[in-house]
Write an enzyme that holds these catalytic residues in place. Structure first.
Site, PDB file in Angstrom:
ATOM      1  N   CYS A 249       5.653   0.711  -4.307  1.00 58.15           N
ATOM      2  CA  CYS A 249       5.872  -0.833  -4.952  1.00 58.15           C
ATOM      3  C   CYS A 249       6.029  -1.551  -3.804  1.00 58.15           C
ATOM      4  O   CYS A 249       6.290  -1.947  -2.697  1.00 58.15           O
ATOM      5  CB  CYS A 249       7.819   0.087  -5.152  1.00 58.15           C
ATOM      6  SG  CYS A 249       7.871  -1.684  -4.890  1.00 58.15           S
TER       7      CYS A 249
ATOM      8  N   CYS B  78       9.269  -2.984  -2.898  1.00 61.49           N
ATOM      9  CA  CYS B  78       9.838  -2.118  -1.862  1.00 61.49           C
ATOM     10  C   CYS B  78       9.711  -2.694  -0.418  1.00 61.49           C
ATOM     11  O   CYS B  78      10.136  -2.096   0.474  1.00 61.49           O
ATOM     12  CB  CYS B  78       9.690  -0.174  -2.194  1.00 61.49           C
ATOM     13  SG  CYS B  78      10.364   0.015  -3.803  1.00 61.49           S
TER      14      CYS B  78
END
Length: 299
Positions: free
Chosen positions: A58, A61
């Protein structure tokens, strides 16, 4: 939030040895797992606990997590940060109903409190943490973790490279949830510099966020079950699975669909799989396995 998050299975089962109340000094940033989360719930009666649900693949993230960790450490033990890898801890991902990541929630005395979803700027993170401490104080959660010391904000950190105007435009659009504008900005970048890796990664992430926006997981699963060869219905569930960290489920669904479709209808499914492979990373073992299966179905 209390209705959307079901922590009862973690709260009510007997504690394992790994979940016994900790003794001695405690680091303010910990990796939480399905097996150790009972301990985190207990600590939330002493200090508010911030839960950062993330995954290695991700991109947003990786932007958000260092900011959350930095702010947590500056608070000197008044907040605990529990980092949850949703790929490695499916029970927690399911309990928090993490349909997209990064997803950040808090726990105060075992009860969930919403914070934010998606990458947000550092100033907003600080404001939300301050609000969290106020809510915790109203609920009598005002402790400090043993051994933690407050860190002053670092002044001498090297400045991050300044974003180009189009990258800045894309990031600003993501912050306000205008994914269509972010897509346009990334597409402009790639029209000028087709090999811009950050733009390629950003475009894939934003397209995924745009596609899952407004989708209901239960409704999407029901529609896919009723029409197993409906490409869009299967795409919707695969996108939600990928956004929620269920990578193998997303790949498996589309590979099964690819195998069942006539040859002249397979191209969109192959293209969507290739796009998803790029999001996760070509070296990821899940991508390698899915690519091998796709190749066997093609040839």
């Amino acid at each position: 939030m209390r209705g959307a998050v079901d922590l009862s299975s973690l709260r009510n089962r007997p504690a394992s040895p790994a979940e016994q109340a900790p003794t001695g000094d405690i680091d303010v940033v910990v990796d939480a797992t399905d097996e150790t989360f009972g301990q985190i719930l207990e600590l939330s009666r002493t200090v508010p606990v911030v839960v950062d649900l993330w995954a290695e693949w991700c991109g947003p993230c990786k932007q958000l997590s260092p900011i959350i960790e930095k702010v947590t450490r500056e608070l000197g033990g008044r907040v605990l940060l529990a980092k949850v890898d949703v790929d490695a801890n499916p029970q927690l991902a399911q309990s928090f109903r993490a349909q997209s990541i990064p997803m950040v929630v808090a726990l105060i005395a075992g009860q969930p409190v919403p914070m934010f979803t998606g990458a947000v700027p550092e100033q907003q993170v600080r404001e939300v943490f301050e609000q969290l401490l106020q809510v915790a104080a109203k609920n009598g959660v005002t402790g400090t973790l043993p051994g933690a010391t407050e860190e002053a904000p670092t002044e001498a950190e090297p400045a991050e490279p300044e974003l180009s105007p189009l990258h800045a435009e894309a990031f600003a659009a993501i912050e306000v949830g205008d994914y269509a504008a972010a897509i346009r900005a990334y597409e402009k970048i790639l029209a000028e510099t087709p090999r811009d890796a950050d733009a390629l990664a950003g475009l894939g992430q934003v397209r995924l966020l745009d596609r899952v926006q407004g989708l209901d997981l239960q409704q999407a699963r029901a529609a896919a079950a009723e029409a197993p060869l409906d490409t869009q219905a299967q795409f919707n569930v695969a996108d939600l699975d990928l956004a929620g960290g269920h990578v193998d489920d997303a790949f498996g669904r589309l590979l099964d669909l690819f195998a069942q479709l006539p040859a002249d209808q397979r191209t969109p499914v192959r293209e969507r799989l290739v796009e998803m492979f790029g999001l996760i990373g070509v070296d990821d073992p899940r991508v390698v396995a899915a690519r091998n299966r796709l190749s066997s179905l093609l040839f």
